[in-house]
Scaffold this motif. Structure first.
Motif, PDB file in Angstrom:
ATOM      1  N   GLU A  10      50.348  40.489  80.362  1.00  0.00           N
ATOM      2  CA  GLU A  10      49.908  41.822  80.797  1.00  0.00           C
ATOM      3  C   GLU A  10      48.688  42.309  80.362  1.00  0.00           C
ATOM      4  O   GLU A  10      48.458  42.357  79.094  1.00  0.00           O
ATOM      5  CB  GLU A  10      51.128  42.891  80.460  1.00  0.00           C
ATOM      6  CG  GLU A  10      52.552  42.573  80.826  1.00  0.00           C
ATOM      7  CD  GLU A  10      52.800  42.949  82.478  1.00  0.00           C
ATOM      8  OE1 GLU A  10      54.087  42.738  82.720  1.00  0.00           O
ATOM      9  OE2 GLU A  10      51.832  43.500  82.929  1.00  0.00           O
ATOM     10  N   LYS A  12      46.718  45.954  80.583  1.00  0.00           N
ATOM     11  CA  LYS A  12      46.899  47.306  80.653  1.00  0.00           C
ATOM     12  C   LYS A  12      45.758  48.310  80.072  1.00  0.00           C
ATOM     13  O   LYS A  12      45.030  47.765  79.353  1.00  0.00           O
ATOM     14  CB  LYS A  12      48.223  47.673  80.214  1.00  0.00           C
ATOM     15  CG  LYS A  12      49.508  47.313  80.826  1.00  0.00           C
ATOM     16  CD  LYS A  12      49.554  47.734  82.170  1.00  0.00           C
ATOM     17  CE  LYS A  12      50.965  47.331  82.763  1.00  0.00           C
ATOM     18  NZ  LYS A  12      51.062  48.050  84.135  1.00  0.00           N
ATOM     19  N   GLU A  16      48.614  53.793  79.796  1.00  0.00           N
ATOM     20  CA  GLU A  16      49.507  53.353  80.862  1.00  0.00           C
ATOM     21  C   GLU A  16      50.955  52.924  80.080  1.00  0.00           C
ATOM     22  O   GLU A  16      51.030  52.822  79.151  1.00  0.00           O
ATOM     23  CB  GLU A  16      49.155  52.055  81.435  1.00  0.00           C
ATOM     24  CG  GLU A  16      47.726  52.379  82.307  1.00  0.00           C
ATOM     25  CD  GLU A  16      47.261  51.319  83.222  1.00  0.00           C
ATOM     26  OE1 GLU A  16      46.601  51.563  84.391  1.00  0.00           O
ATOM     27  OE2 GLU A  16      47.371  49.997  82.758  1.00  0.00           O
ATOM     28  N   LEU A  18      54.625  50.486  80.163  1.00  0.00           N
ATOM     29  CA  LEU A  18      54.644  48.892  80.413  1.00  0.00           C
ATOM     30  C   LEU A  18      55.927  48.983  79.891  1.00  0.00           C
ATOM     31  O   LEU A  18      56.606  49.245  78.898  1.00  0.00           O
ATOM     32  CB  LEU A  18      53.599  48.085  79.456  1.00  0.00           C
ATOM     33  CG  LEU A  18      53.935  46.635  79.531  1.00  0.00           C
ATOM     34  CD1 LEU A  18      53.908  46.195  80.941  1.00  0.00           C
ATOM     35  CD2 LEU A  18      52.931  46.069  78.356  1.00  0.00           C
TER      36      LEU A  18
END
Lengths: 119, 107
Positions: A10, A12, A16, A18
């Protein structure tokens, strides 16, 4: 074959949210604790905490209290690690592992999920 | 929280040498001490459970010993594939913890 399959890498931005996953197979998922381990770039292993899939009982290291959330979905044999607001310092590899029923060593490990947080 | 201190942090060794890594706990943990091997870009693998019990499939050259606060991982006759970082881990008292790791380099 007993295995834990983790979700993919991932990338990000700070702030954000997650949720990464860890799916168990080849064993009775609700009979074993699942642990989470952080490894920051170039650093050692850090024990984050554990969750029991049968009842979602959770034990966390003080270092991670209030920073992350553990959860499970028994119906699909999957454990989750979640952040509501990521920071750059969350950049790391995250491993899930199964804890043995006696002595609680980590006998089966996932391959890890890389999380990169960068603006 | 129980602190595990490994020594050395780094060791450069030649094949067939015998290697000893120590792990000291900040308080007694009985035999609830386990050892893992992590090779570059791989997840950790369990080598030794409960201080001295070899995990399934682990070569016999890996030997664990100790109890209380002092533990040792011995690797007899080192092989080139043993180049890795080794971690001790205690499951005696929550929060469970890891040692800082010992990196073995094979010359």
């Amino acid at each position: 074959e007993v295995q834990l399959v983790q979700s993919g890498a991932e990338v990000k931005k700070p702030g954000e949210s997650l949720k990464i996953s860890c799916k168990g197979s080849g064993y009775n998922f609700t009979s074993y604790w699942i642990g989470w381990v952080r490894q920051m770039p170039g650093k050692g292993l850090e024990w984050m905490g554990i969750i029991h899939p049968a009842d979602s009982d959770t034990k966390k290291s003080p270092s991670f209290q209030g920073q992350v959330t553990f959860s499970v979905d028994k119906s699909i044999s999957t454990a989750y690690l979640q952040w509501s607001s990521l920071r750059a310092s969350d950049t790391a590899m995250y491993y899930c592992a199964r804890l043995a029923q006696r002595y609680y060593y980590m006998d089966v490990w996932g391959k890890g999920t890389t999380v990169t947080v960068s603006s | 929280e129980i602190v595990l201190t490994q020594s050395p942090d780094f060791q450069s060794v030649t094949p067939k040498e015998k290697v000893t890594i120590t792990c000291r706990a900040s308080q007694s943990i009985g035999s609830s001490l386990h050892w893992y091997q992590q090779k570059p870009d791989q997840s950790p693998k369990l080598l030794i459970k409960y201080a001295s019990q070899s995990f399934s499939g682990v070569p016999s050259r890996f030997i664990g010993s100790g109890s209380g606060t002092d533990f040792t991982l011995t690797i007899n006759s080192l092989e080139p594939e043993d180049a890795a970082t080794y971690y001790c881990h205690q499951s005696s008292s929550l929060p469970y913890t890891f040692g800082q790791g010992t990196k073995l380099e094979i010359k």
